[in-house]
Design a protein around this motif. Structure first.
Motif, short mmCIF file in Angstrom:
data_model
loop_
_atom_site.label_atom_id
_atom_site.label_comp_id
_atom_site.label_asym_id
_atom_site.label_seq_id
_atom_site.Cartn_x
_atom_site.Cartn_y
_atom_site.Cartn_z
N SER A 268 0.82 -1.21 0.00
CA SER A 268 0.00 0.00 0.00
C SER A 268 0.86 1.26 0.00
O SER A 268 0.53 2.25 -0.65
N LEU A 269 1.97 1.20 0.74
CA LEU A 269 2.90 2.32 0.75
C LEU A 269 3.46 2.56 -0.64
O LEU A 269 3.59 3.70 -1.09
N LEU A 270 3.78 1.46 -1.33
CA LEU A 270 4.24 1.59 -2.71
C LEU A 270 3.16 2.25 -3.56
O LEU A 270 3.46 3.11 -4.40
N GLY A 271 1.89 1.83 -3.34
CA GLY A 271 0.79 2.43 -4.09
C GLY A 271 0.70 3.93 -3.87
O GLY A 271 0.43 4.70 -4.81
N ILE A 272 0.93 4.37 -2.63
CA ILE A 272 0.91 5.80 -2.33
C ILE A 272 2.03 6.51 -3.08
O ILE A 272 1.84 7.58 -3.68
N PHE A 273 3.23 5.92 -3.04
CA PHE A 273 4.38 6.52 -3.74
C PHE A 273 4.14 6.58 -5.25
O PHE A 273 4.45 7.58 -5.91
#
Length: 475
Positions: free
Chosen positions: A266-271
């Protein structure tokens, strides 16, 4: 023998067959377990996809709002899946070690954890949601994202409870009933979406309400089977429960890293969303949101097969049948790669037709060519994904949740993020550069994960042959 006795004998026979199946031939167990899991996940994605399809008719800002909330929603789903994986791993290891009392106690602890964690996380997310959305640079989609997020996160307890309870059932080889619950849930959500979004005029809030109500139905059905029908291998009565931090620790040793894996993704998705905003604006996020839903659907067979491998590897590890773990790893990879290759070919050929599903309205029709291009690039990503998924799943089954988390973090936050930023921002290839960064980074990360798992399992086999067995199932 009366009817009640006959039903009890039939139920016992069914439980015995499931236990024999997960402790027997790994290839057969993976095939048997994975089909209902794949169908369950397809149904889950079907109602998530229904949200995107119906919301797409409201325009790009509404679709982008879902895209900005999706990484946070994935964290929620990931937390439930992570705790479910922790329960699955510990219970299946206890079953493999023939420890009935340990499996019962683990199941009860898992459900208590589900309630406690979901209540705490609901409060936290509702407090920080507006802050996170502003940091992500939501812009004109902020109000719509808040509408969707507040409702979805308010119903968090139903999503987590359904996932954990399903993990308990899967641990003993019962994968059909979670599929039946998901079937009812998906059907209800698909029916409620257009009614709430358009008939009642609730817009994106209507899509959120449909999701929450559907999740509540799913959790109620599964808890009925566990608490009232009582025809499962595990028992959930008061006499079977003994409070133990050791059991909690064993569940969380897999559950926290598995949940953190979804947090990492999910953090990757935010980035990625943030980079896409800089490279192409909210329209680029809308393209990624729509296209990634299709990619996630295509990833369901590898994920379903990997989830089956958790149970099989856990039972084999508890019984110290390390050759079975190696078989489970290699067979799950071969089966998933074969299916992913066929799906990738289909997506590549029909990319333009698939793209029209998300661009049927006048407001979003211009997105179709970009969505089609995104899907054709991601076909290469899909073929390598099974290597990483199967490796992480087998590590989770053996109780090595931290190792699985490390592999996911390497893939998502090192390789994918690095290459996406390099191609998209540093080399200035823009949106297409970000897409290709995802493909290359994912391939490298998944290959490393598979080789790591292969080396570890071969080490277990060698150690056991030399009478240096690495440990027993926890209870």
């Amino acid at each position: 023998m009366n009817k009640s006795d006959t039903n009890m004998e039939s139920s016992k026979s069914g439980v015995d067959k499931r236990v024999e199946m997960i402790t027997g031939d790994p290839k057969r167990a993976i095939r048997t377990l994975s089909v209902p899991m794949i169908l369950s996940m397809l149904l889950m994605m079907a109602y998530n996809l229904a949200d995107s399809i119906w919301v797409a008719g409201l325009g790009p800002n509404a679709l982008a709002a879902l895209g900005f909330v999706s990484p946070l929603f994935m964290m929620v789903v990931g937390l439930g899946n992570g705790l479910g994986a922790g329960a699955n791993s510990l219970i299946s290891r206890c079953i493999g070690a023939d420890n009935k009392r340990g499996s019962d106690n683990a199941a009860i602890h898992s459900l208590i954890l589900a309630f406690a964690v979901s209540l705490l996380l609901t409060l936290l997310l509702l407090l920080v949601l507006p802050i996170i959305l502003r940091i992500m640079g939501v812009g004109p989609a902020f109000d719509l994202a808040m509408q969707y997020g507040e409702i979805v996160f308010g119903g968090l307890i139903f999503m987590i409870l359904a996932n954990v309870a399903s993990g308990v059932l899967r641990a003993e080889g019962d994968v059909k009933r979670p599929m039946y619950a998901m079937m009812a849930t998906a059907t209800l959500n698909i029916v409620l979406d257009p009614i709430f979004i358009y008939y009642f005029g609730l817009g994106v809030a209507g899509a959120a309400w449909a999701t929450v109500i559907s999740s509540a139905i799913s959790s109620a059905i599964i808890m009925y089977w566990l608490l009232l029908k009582k025809d499962t291998y595990v028992s959930l009565s008061k006499k079977d429960f003994t409070a133990s931090w050791k059991v909690v620790k064993n569940i969380l040793s897999v559950g926290i890293p598995a949940s953190a894996e979804f947090f990492v993704m999910s953090l990757l998705g935010i980035f990625v969303n943030t980079m896409l905003v800089f490279a192409g604006g909210t329209e680029a996020v809308a393209v990624y949101t729509a296209g990634w839903r299709v990619v996630m659907i295509a990833m369901i067979p590898p994920i379903g097969i990997g989830t089956a491998a958790i149970t099989v590897a856990g039972a084999a590890y508890g019984a110290r049948r390390y050759n079975h773990i190696l078989t489970a790893l290699n067979y799950s990879v071969k089966l998933a790669v074969a299916i992913a290759t066929v799906l990738s070919l289909g997506i590549f050929i029909f990319a333009s037709s698939i793209a029209t599903i998300f661009s049927y309205s006048a407001q979003s029709s211009f997105l179709a060519p970009s969505i089609a291009s995104f899907l054709q690039v991601m076909c290469l990503f899909l073929i390598t994904v099974p290597l990483g998924i199967s490796a992480s799943s087998v590590f989770q089954g053996m109780g090595k949740g931290l190792t699985s988390l490390i592999l996911t973090a390497l893939r998502e936050l090192i390789f994918i993020l690095l290459f996406s930023y390099l191609f998209g921002m540093v080399l200035n290839f823009g949106v297409h550069g970000i897409w290709w960064g995802i493909v290359l980074g994912g391939a490298i990360g998944c290959l490393i994960g598979y080789l790591w798992a292969l080396r570890y399992i071969r080490g277990l086999i060698k150690s056991y042959k030399n009478n240096k067995s690495p440990g027993e199932a926890s209870n």
